[in-house]
Motif scaffolding. Structure first.
Motif, short mmCIF file in Angstrom:
data_model
loop_
_atom_site.label_atom_id
_atom_site.label_comp_id
_atom_site.label_asym_id
_atom_site.label_seq_id
_atom_site.Cartn_x
_atom_site.Cartn_y
_atom_site.Cartn_z
N THR A 1 0.86 -1.18 0.00
CA THR A 1 0.00 0.00 0.00
C THR A 1 0.89 1.23 0.00
N ASP A 2 0.30 2.37 -0.19
CA ASP A 2 1.06 3.62 -0.20
C ASP A 2 1.47 3.95 1.24
N THR A 3 2.77 3.98 1.47
CA THR A 3 3.29 4.25 2.82
C THR A 3 3.92 5.63 2.92
N HIS A 4 3.56 6.51 1.98
CA HIS A 4 4.19 7.83 1.97
C HIS A 4 3.93 8.59 3.27
N ILE A 5 2.68 8.54 3.75
CA ILE A 5 2.34 9.26 4.98
C ILE A 5 3.11 8.67 6.16
N SER A 6 3.14 7.35 6.26
CA SER A 6 3.84 6.70 7.37
C SER A 6 5.33 7.02 7.33
N GLU A 7 5.94 6.95 6.13
CA GLU A 7 7.35 7.26 6.01
C GLU A 7 7.63 8.72 6.38
N THR A 8 6.73 9.62 5.97
CA THR A 8 6.90 11.04 6.29
C THR A 8 6.83 11.27 7.79
N VAL A 9 5.88 10.61 8.45
CA VAL A 9 5.73 10.75 9.91
C VAL A 9 6.98 10.25 10.62
N VAL A 10 7.47 9.08 10.20
CA VAL A 10 8.67 8.51 10.84
C VAL A 10 9.88 9.41 10.63
N LEU A 11 10.09 9.84 9.38
CA LEU A 11 11.25 10.69 9.08
C LEU A 11 11.15 12.03 9.79
N ALA A 12 9.96 12.61 9.81
CA ALA A 12 9.78 13.90 10.48
C ALA A 12 10.07 13.77 11.97
N GLY A 13 9.61 12.67 12.56
CA GLY A 13 9.88 12.45 13.98
C GLY A 13 11.37 12.27 14.26
N MET A 14 12.03 11.46 13.43
CA MET A 14 13.46 11.21 13.60
C MET A 14 14.27 12.49 13.42
#
Length: 306
Positions: free
Chosen positions: A186-199
């Motif tokens: 599935t499209d994980t763009h939002i999840s990846e953005t949240v993880v990267l933004a948090g990191m």
């Protein structure tokens, strides 16, 4: 896309793309590093139990995190070097991801707390015992661990509901969250953005706090008249700065660096970050910190023998 999805019960970690001979050599080398990491940090904990001053209190928790960090990823990596096809269960993979993120954020926050402790000790020495009381130190440690757990739970909540494709091969030596996300159907763009933004926000924010603390510390050190006190202050701060530099420089390259960096290159950075950092930290603190060296001498009875 629906035909490619299945109920995933396990993953396969690809690890390092070497032949069997090199993998056996790596197994021996990494096992040696792992064996030295545990007693190395154990020595720090032992010294602190015999000399429980407040600065050592924070260092003890850093040693605990380093031990937990190594135990979370290295054993599975060693198993994969011996049996590359041996899978890791879905629950085990999710647990490893959660613990890795928890220990990473906690480690980062403990380094910030230690820089604040140095700031108070050097810039406000007369107020140190009044500011850094046990209740405050315990509160700072609890905040560090809690702040490590909470965002990791959020990332885990983002990860667990995702549907995964038939391909179960993770291109890493442990269940790193970005590598796991790439297997989702599935499209994980939002999840990846949240993880990267948090990191990124955590790394940049914590590193900025440390830099500001040490700018104040350096100004205070240069105002010290006594050369002996200056050397002692530099000795205490230099060991912590070495650890901060190792931790943040590699982490920033991994998460803040260009997204086009080769995956294999980042994999080796993770290896250094997770295998060598916990090994180097006790060496840095024992070799660069005169107080830790003196405590070690007292425990070994070297000063009495001399």
């Amino acid at each position: 896309m629906g035909d490619n999805m299945t109920c995933i019960t396990e993953f396969t970690l690809l690890g390092f793309p070497f032949d069997a001979t090199i993998q056996m050599l790596l197994f021996g080398l990494f096992s040696l590093f792992y064996v030295f990491t545990l007693p190395g940090n154990g020595v720090i904990l032992g010294l602190i139990s015999l000399d429980s001053r407040l600065l050592y209190f924070f260092l003890s928790h850093l040693a605990i995190v380093d031990i937990a960090y190594a135990c979370n990823t290295v054993p599975q990596m060693l198993v994969n070097l011996l049996s590359p096809a041996k899978p890791i269960s879905f629950a085990g993979c999710m647990t490893q991801t959660f613990l890795f993120l928890t220990f990473a954020v906690t480690d980062c926050l403990l380094l910030v707390v230690m820089s604040y402790d140095h700031y108070v000790a050097i810039c406000h020495p007369l107020w140190y015992s009044a500011i850094m009381i046990w209740r405050v130190c315990n509160m700072l440690v609890v905040i560090s661990w809690t702040t490590g757990v909470l965002p990791s739970l959020i990332y885990l909540v983002l990860l667990l509901p995702l549907p995964f494709c038939i391909s179960q091969k993770i291109n890493h030596f442990f269940c790193e969250i970005m590598a796991v996300l790439q297997l989702a159907c599935t499209d994980t763009h939002i999840s990846e953005t949240v993880v990267l933004a948090g990191m990124i926000s955590a790394l940049v924010g914590h590193f900025s706090s440390i830099v500001i603390s040490y700018m104040c510390v350096l100004c205070a050190i240069f105002r010290i008249q006594s050369g002996e006190r200056q050397r002692k202050a530099f000795s205490t701060c230099s060991s912590h700065l070495c650890v901060v530099g190792l931790f943040h420089s590699i982490a920033i390259i991994m998460y803040v660096g260009p997204r086009g960096n080769p995956k294999e290159q980042k994999k080796y950075l993770f290896l250094f970050h997770r295998l060598f950092n916990p090994l180097l930290n006790p060496l840095i603190y024992t070799l660069r910190n005169s107080e830790v060296k003196n405590a070690l001498k007292r425990v070994l009875g070297i000063e009495r023998a001399l």
